[in-house]
Design a protein around this motif. Structure first.
Motif, PDB file in Angstrom:
ATOM      1  N   LEU A   1    -102.313 -88.649  29.303  1.00 19.93           N
ATOM      2  CA  LEU A   1    -103.178 -89.594  29.144  1.00 19.93           C
ATOM      3  C   LEU A   1    -102.565 -90.041  27.546  1.00 19.93           C
ATOM      4  N   GLU A   2    -102.971 -91.142  27.012  1.00 22.60           N
ATOM      5  CA  GLU A   2    -101.836 -91.829  25.489  1.00 22.60           C
ATOM      6  C   GLU A   2    -102.822 -91.420  24.718  1.00 22.60           C
ATOM      7  N   MET A   3    -102.333 -91.147  23.627  1.00 22.78           N
ATOM      8  CA  MET A   3    -103.196 -90.772  21.860  1.00 22.78           C
ATOM      9  C   MET A   3    -103.296 -91.957  21.895  1.00 22.78           C
ATOM     10  N   ASN A   4    -104.366 -92.572  21.553  1.00 21.79           N
ATOM     11  CA  ASN A   4    -104.903 -93.850  20.301  1.00 21.79           C
ATOM     12  C   ASN A   4    -104.902 -93.731  18.872  1.00 21.79           C
ATOM     13  N   ALA A   5    -105.306 -94.642  18.143  1.00 22.40           N
ATOM     14  CA  ALA A   5    -105.646 -94.887  16.613  1.00 22.40           C
ATOM     15  C   ALA A   5    -106.471 -93.906  16.214  1.00 22.40           C
ATOM     16  N   VAL A   6    -107.408 -93.345  17.433  1.00 19.32           N
ATOM     17  CA  VAL A   6    -108.217 -92.156  16.895  1.00 19.32           C
ATOM     18  C   VAL A   6    -108.083 -91.198  17.153  1.00 19.32           C
ATOM     19  N   THR A   7    -107.183 -90.763  17.849  1.00 19.87           N
ATOM     20  CA  THR A   7    -106.456 -89.444  18.925  1.00 19.87           C
ATOM     21  C   THR A   7    -105.827 -89.230  16.889  1.00 19.87           C
ATOM     22  N   TYR A   8    -104.923 -89.698  16.627  1.00 19.05           N
ATOM     23  CA  TYR A   8    -104.027 -90.139  15.236  1.00 19.05           C
ATOM     24  C   TYR A   8    -104.576 -90.031  14.455  1.00 19.05           C
TER      25      TYR A   8
ATOM     26  N   THR B   1    -109.070 -89.735  27.117  1.00 20.45           N
ATOM     27  CA  THR B   1    -108.654 -89.775  26.243  1.00 20.45           C
ATOM     28  C   THR B   1    -109.871 -89.632  25.456  1.00 20.45           C
ATOM     29  N   THR B   2    -111.110 -89.899  25.680  1.00 21.39           N
ATOM     30  CA  THR B   2    -112.290 -89.742  24.497  1.00 21.39           C
ATOM     31  C   THR B   2    -112.352 -88.489  25.006  1.00 21.39           C
ATOM     32  N   THR B   3    -112.789 -87.625  25.628  1.00 15.69           N
ATOM     33  CA  THR B   3    -113.306 -86.222  25.279  1.00 15.69           C
ATOM     34  C   THR B   3    -112.008 -85.433  24.852  1.00 15.69           C
ATOM     35  N   TYR B   4    -110.845 -85.950  24.521  1.00 16.22           N
ATOM     36  CA  TYR B   4    -109.360 -84.884  23.316  1.00 16.22           C
ATOM     37  C   TYR B   4    -110.181 -86.032  21.576  1.00 16.22           C
ATOM     38  N   ASN B   5    -110.589 -86.336  22.499  1.00 19.81           N
ATOM     39  CA  ASN B   5    -111.102 -87.421  20.697  1.00 19.81           C
ATOM     40  C   ASN B   5    -112.405 -86.647  20.237  1.00 19.81           C
ATOM     41  N   ALA B   6    -112.839 -86.422  20.925  1.00 19.70           N
ATOM     42  CA  ALA B   6    -114.479 -85.523  20.492  1.00 19.70           C
ATOM     43  C   ALA B   6    -113.640 -84.644  19.673  1.00 19.70           C
ATOM     44  N   ALA B   7    -112.594 -83.133  20.976  1.00 21.48           N
ATOM     45  CA  ALA B   7    -112.754 -81.945  19.893  1.00 21.48           C
ATOM     46  C   ALA B   7    -111.268 -82.441  19.392  1.00 21.48           C
ATOM     47  N   VAL B   8    -110.736 -83.430  18.664  1.00 17.65           N
ATOM     48  CA  VAL B   8    -109.457 -83.073  17.672  1.00 17.65           C
ATOM     49  C   VAL B   8    -110.984 -83.586  16.667  1.00 17.65           C
ATOM     50  N   SER B   9    -111.710 -84.532  16.889  1.00 17.82           N
ATOM     51  CA  SER B   9    -112.122 -85.106  15.632  1.00 17.82           C
ATOM     52  C   SER B   9    -113.026 -83.493  14.964  1.00 17.82           C
TER      53      SER B   9
ATOM     54  N   LYS C   1    -109.061 -77.538  11.417  1.00 15.21           N
ATOM     55  CA  LYS C   1    -108.697 -76.680  11.980  1.00 15.21           C
ATOM     56  C   LYS C   1    -107.213 -76.985  12.562  1.00 15.21           C
ATOM     57  N   TRP C   2    -106.356 -77.449  12.071  1.00 13.46           N
ATOM     58  CA  TRP C   2    -104.808 -78.370  12.532  1.00 13.46           C
ATOM     59  C   TRP C   2    -104.338 -78.387  13.372  1.00 13.46           C
ATOM     60  N   LEU C   3    -103.667 -76.622  13.747  1.00  7.41           N
ATOM     61  CA  LEU C   3    -103.002 -76.626  14.823  1.00  7.41           C
ATOM     62  C   LEU C   3    -103.074 -76.707  16.217  1.00  7.41           C
ATOM     63  N   HIS C   4    -105.090 -76.426  16.307  1.00  7.95           N
ATOM     64  CA  HIS C   4    -106.153 -76.726  17.133  1.00  7.95           C
ATOM     65  C   HIS C   4    -105.367 -78.281  17.958  1.00  7.95           C
ATOM     66  N   ALA C   5    -106.254 -79.454  16.672  1.00 10.69           N
ATOM     67  CA  ALA C   5    -105.846 -80.700  17.109  1.00 10.69           C
ATOM     68  C   ALA C   5    -104.231 -80.888  16.917  1.00 10.69           C
ATOM     69  N   LEU C   6    -103.560 -80.330  17.057  1.00  7.19           N
ATOM     70  CA  LEU C   6    -102.393 -80.852  17.662  1.00  7.19           C
ATOM     71  C   LEU C   6    -101.720 -79.955  19.141  1.00  7.19           C
ATOM     72  N   ARG C   7    -102.704 -79.087  19.244  1.00  9.65           N
ATOM     73  CA  ARG C   7    -102.928 -78.374  20.752  1.00  9.65           C
ATOM     74  C   ARG C   7    -103.196 -79.568  21.700  1.00  9.65           C
ATOM     75  N   ALA C   8    -104.132 -79.403  21.053  1.00 10.62           N
ATOM     76  CA  ALA C   8    -104.810 -80.901  22.113  1.00 10.62           C
ATOM     77  C   ALA C   8    -104.058 -81.842  22.179  1.00 10.62           C
ATOM     78  N   CYS C   9    -103.718 -82.738  21.043  1.00 11.22           N
ATOM     79  CA  CYS C   9    -102.921 -84.053  20.891  1.00 11.22           C
ATOM     80  C   CYS C   9    -101.937 -83.842  22.677  1.00 11.22           C
ATOM     81  N   ARG C  10    -101.054 -82.024  22.519  1.00  6.52           N
ATOM     82  CA  ARG C  10    -100.110 -81.758  23.401  1.00  6.52           C
ATOM     83  C   ARG C  10    -100.674 -81.910  24.345  1.00  6.52           C
ATOM     84  N   GLU C  11    -101.727 -81.058  24.754  1.00  7.96           N
ATOM     85  CA  GLU C  11    -102.540 -81.268  26.035  1.00  7.96           C
ATOM     86  C   GLU C  11    -102.894 -82.729  26.697  1.00  7.96           C
ATOM     87  N   MET C  12    -102.990 -83.626  26.014  1.00  8.53           N
ATOM     88  CA  MET C  12    -102.825 -85.363  26.095  1.00  8.53           C
ATOM     89  C   MET C  12    -102.347 -85.098  26.661  1.00  8.53           C
TER      90      MET C  12
END
Length: 81
Positions: A51-58, A20-28, A35-46
């Motif tokens: 992997l669970e999305m957390n407050a940082v991810t959202y 989750t931390t790895t993906y959070n860094a990418a989404v951030s 880059k909203w579309l890439h952020a959402l793709r990373a969330c979908r990939e999580m």
């Protein structure tokens, strides 16, 4: 953001576990550049990688969508929380 995604992809290629931390860094990174579309793709990939999305991810995903004016996507993220 491109470098962050390249690292996530490289980790997958060499079979290093992504977290989750790895993906959070990418989404951030996406949020910082709007880059909203890439952020959402990373969330979908999580989710696809169980992997669970957390407050940082959202928060980062909402920020990316806000910068891109994607209000419907923001509402969808709030529904998922």
């Amino acid at each position: 953001w491109e470098h962050a995604f390249a690292l996530v992809r490289e980790m997958a290629d060499v079979r290093i576990e992504r977290s989750t931390t790895t993906y959070n860094a990418a989404v951030s990174a996406c949020a910082n550049d709007g880059k909203w579309l890439h952020a959402l793709r990373a969330c979908r990939e999580m989710v696809e990688n169980h992997l669970e999305m957390n407050a940082v991810t959202y928060n980062s995903a909402v920020s990316a969508c806000e910068k891109g004016g994607q209000w419907i996507q923001i509402l969808q993220l709030f529904r998922e929380m």
